[in-house]
Design a protein around this motif. Sequence first.
Motif, PDB file in Angstrom:
ATOM      1  N   ASN A 120       0.844  -1.204   0.000  1.00 12.73           N
ATOM      2  CA  ASN A 120       0.000   0.000   0.000  1.00 12.73           C
ATOM      3  C   ASN A 120       0.874   1.248   0.000  1.00 12.73           C
ATOM      4  O   ASN A 120       2.110   1.160  -0.008  1.00 12.73           O
ATOM      5  CB  ASN A 120      -0.987   0.000   1.170  1.00 12.73           C
ATOM      6  CG  ASN A 120      -0.323   0.042   2.522  1.00 12.73           C
ATOM      7  OD1 ASN A 120       0.870   0.315   2.649  1.00 12.73           O
ATOM      8  ND2 ASN A 120      -1.091  -0.237   3.554  1.00 12.73           N
ATOM      9  N   ASP A 121       0.252   2.426   0.016  1.00  7.49           N
ATOM     10  CA  ASP A 121       0.989   3.702  -0.038  1.00  7.49           C
ATOM     11  C   ASP A 121       1.879   3.917   1.180  1.00  7.49           C
ATOM     12  O   ASP A 121       2.864   4.649   1.113  1.00  7.49           O
ATOM     13  CB  ASP A 121       0.017   4.880  -0.154  1.00  7.49           C
ATOM     14  CG  ASP A 121      -0.605   4.971  -1.536  1.00  7.49           C
ATOM     15  OD1 ASP A 121       0.027   4.496  -2.502  1.00  7.49           O
ATOM     16  OD2 ASP A 121      -1.727   5.507  -1.642  1.00  7.49           O
ATOM     17  N   GLN A 122       1.525   3.305   2.313  1.00  3.62           N
ATOM     18  CA  GLN A 122       2.316   3.455   3.537  1.00  3.62           C
ATOM     19  C   GLN A 122       3.529   2.519   3.547  1.00  3.62           C
ATOM     20  O   GLN A 122       4.298   2.530   4.496  1.00  3.62           O
ATOM     21  CB  GLN A 122       1.459   3.179   4.773  1.00  3.62           C
ATOM     22  CG  GLN A 122       0.388   4.223   5.051  1.00  3.62           C
ATOM     23  CD  GLN A 122      -0.801   4.117   4.113  1.00  3.62           C
ATOM     24  OE1 GLN A 122      -1.202   3.024   3.729  1.00  3.62           O
ATOM     25  NE2 GLN A 122      -1.348   5.253   3.713  1.00  3.62           N
ATOM     26  N   GLY A 123       3.675   1.687   2.532  1.00  2.25           N
ATOM     27  CA  GLY A 123       4.810   0.766   2.463  1.00  2.25           C
ATOM     28  C   GLY A 123       4.557  -0.567   3.139  1.00  2.25           C
ATOM     29  O   GLY A 123       5.474  -1.388   3.255  1.00  2.25           O
ATOM     30  N   ASP A 124       3.331  -0.818   3.597  1.00  4.41           N
ATOM     31  CA  ASP A 124       2.997  -2.120   4.184  1.00  4.41           C
ATOM     32  C   ASP A 124       2.977  -3.156   3.069  1.00  4.41           C
ATOM     33  O   ASP A 124       2.308  -2.961   2.044  1.00  4.41           O
ATOM     34  CB  ASP A 124       1.623  -2.082   4.855  1.00  4.41           C
ATOM     35  CG  ASP A 124       1.557  -1.101   6.011  1.00  4.41           C
ATOM     36  OD1 ASP A 124       2.605  -0.891   6.661  1.00  4.41           O
ATOM     37  OD2 ASP A 124       0.468  -0.558   6.266  1.00  4.41           O
ATOM     38  N   VAL A 125       3.706  -4.252   3.281  1.00  8.01           N
ATOM     39  CA  VAL A 125       3.780  -5.308   2.279  1.00  8.01           C
ATOM     40  C   VAL A 125       3.158  -6.574   2.849  1.00  8.01           C
ATOM     41  O   VAL A 125       3.394  -6.925   4.000  1.00  8.01           O
ATOM     42  CB  VAL A 125       5.249  -5.577   1.873  1.00  8.01           C
ATOM     43  CG1 VAL A 125       5.348  -6.748   0.902  1.00  8.01           C
ATOM     44  CG2 VAL A 125       5.869  -4.324   1.273  1.00  8.01           C
ATOM     45  N   LYS A 126       2.350  -7.242   2.050  1.00  6.70           N
ATOM     46  CA  LYS A 126       1.744  -8.521   2.430  1.00  6.70           C
ATOM     47  C   LYS A 126       2.043  -9.531   1.335  1.00  6.70           C
ATOM     48  O   LYS A 126       2.027  -9.200   0.152  1.00  6.70           O
ATOM     49  CB  LYS A 126       0.238  -8.383   2.618  1.00  6.70           C
ATOM     50  CG  LYS A 126      -0.155  -7.467   3.759  1.00  6.70           C
ATOM     51  CD  LYS A 126      -1.650  -7.527   3.998  1.00  6.70           C
ATOM     52  CE  LYS A 126      -2.087  -6.594   5.100  1.00  6.70           C
ATOM     53  NZ  LYS A 126      -1.593  -6.914   6.400  1.00  6.70           N
ATOM     54  N   TYR A 127       2.300 -10.769   1.769  1.00  6.85           N
ATOM     55  CA  TYR A 127       2.583 -11.856   0.830  1.00  6.85           C
ATOM     56  C   TYR A 127       1.733 -13.045   1.256  1.00  6.85           C
ATOM     57  O   TYR A 127       1.798 -13.476   2.407  1.00  6.85           O
ATOM     58  CB  TYR A 127       4.075 -12.208   0.874  1.00  6.85           C
ATOM     59  CG  TYR A 127       4.491 -13.273  -0.100  1.00  6.85           C
ATOM     60  CD1 TYR A 127       4.567 -13.007  -1.460  1.00  6.85           C
ATOM     61  CD2 TYR A 127       4.807 -14.554   0.341  1.00  6.85           C
ATOM     62  CE1 TYR A 127       4.953 -13.986  -2.364  1.00  6.85           C
ATOM     63  CE2 TYR A 127       5.196 -15.535  -0.557  1.00  6.85           C
ATOM     64  CZ  TYR A 127       5.271 -15.249  -1.909  1.00  6.85           C
ATOM     65  OH  TYR A 127       5.656 -16.217  -2.793  1.00  6.85           O
TER      66      TYR A 127
END
Length: 157
Positions: free
Chosen positions: A95-102
Amino acid sequence: MKTNLITPEGYRQLQQEHDHLWHEKRPEITKIVSWAASLGDRSENADYTFNKRLLRQIDRRVRYLRKRLPELKIVEYSEQQAGKVYFGAWVEIENDQGDVKYFRIVGPDEIYERKDYISIDAPMARALLGKQVDDEFTVRTPEGNKTWFVNSIEYSS
């Protein structure tokens, strides 16, 4: 209502669970219950009470698996899926906040005990279907709409 889709690995796991419960665990618990019952007063026999409850749980799960397994449709990977998010895909999003999900998109029967699997029925998975790398998509959540970007898509067995 649950989707009746499952990956080949997920189907094998459920089949193995059924076989383990029916052929190994249930006979073992049945022996303990029989032994505990032979001791006499069952109302104050903790071995009997506990294992009888465990036996009911095993029987309940076996009944569920016997009903569910024939309903499931195994979805194999197809070359036509390459480059887009579909059932069975491993997806990395940000997302725009840099949260990454895999995570991997799988059937609802496969998500338990896995933090890196999400159900095809989940709003995130539904929003992702058909997307490609670098696509932006929006997911409706209780806190409002959230925007994510697709970083990568993989299919593996």
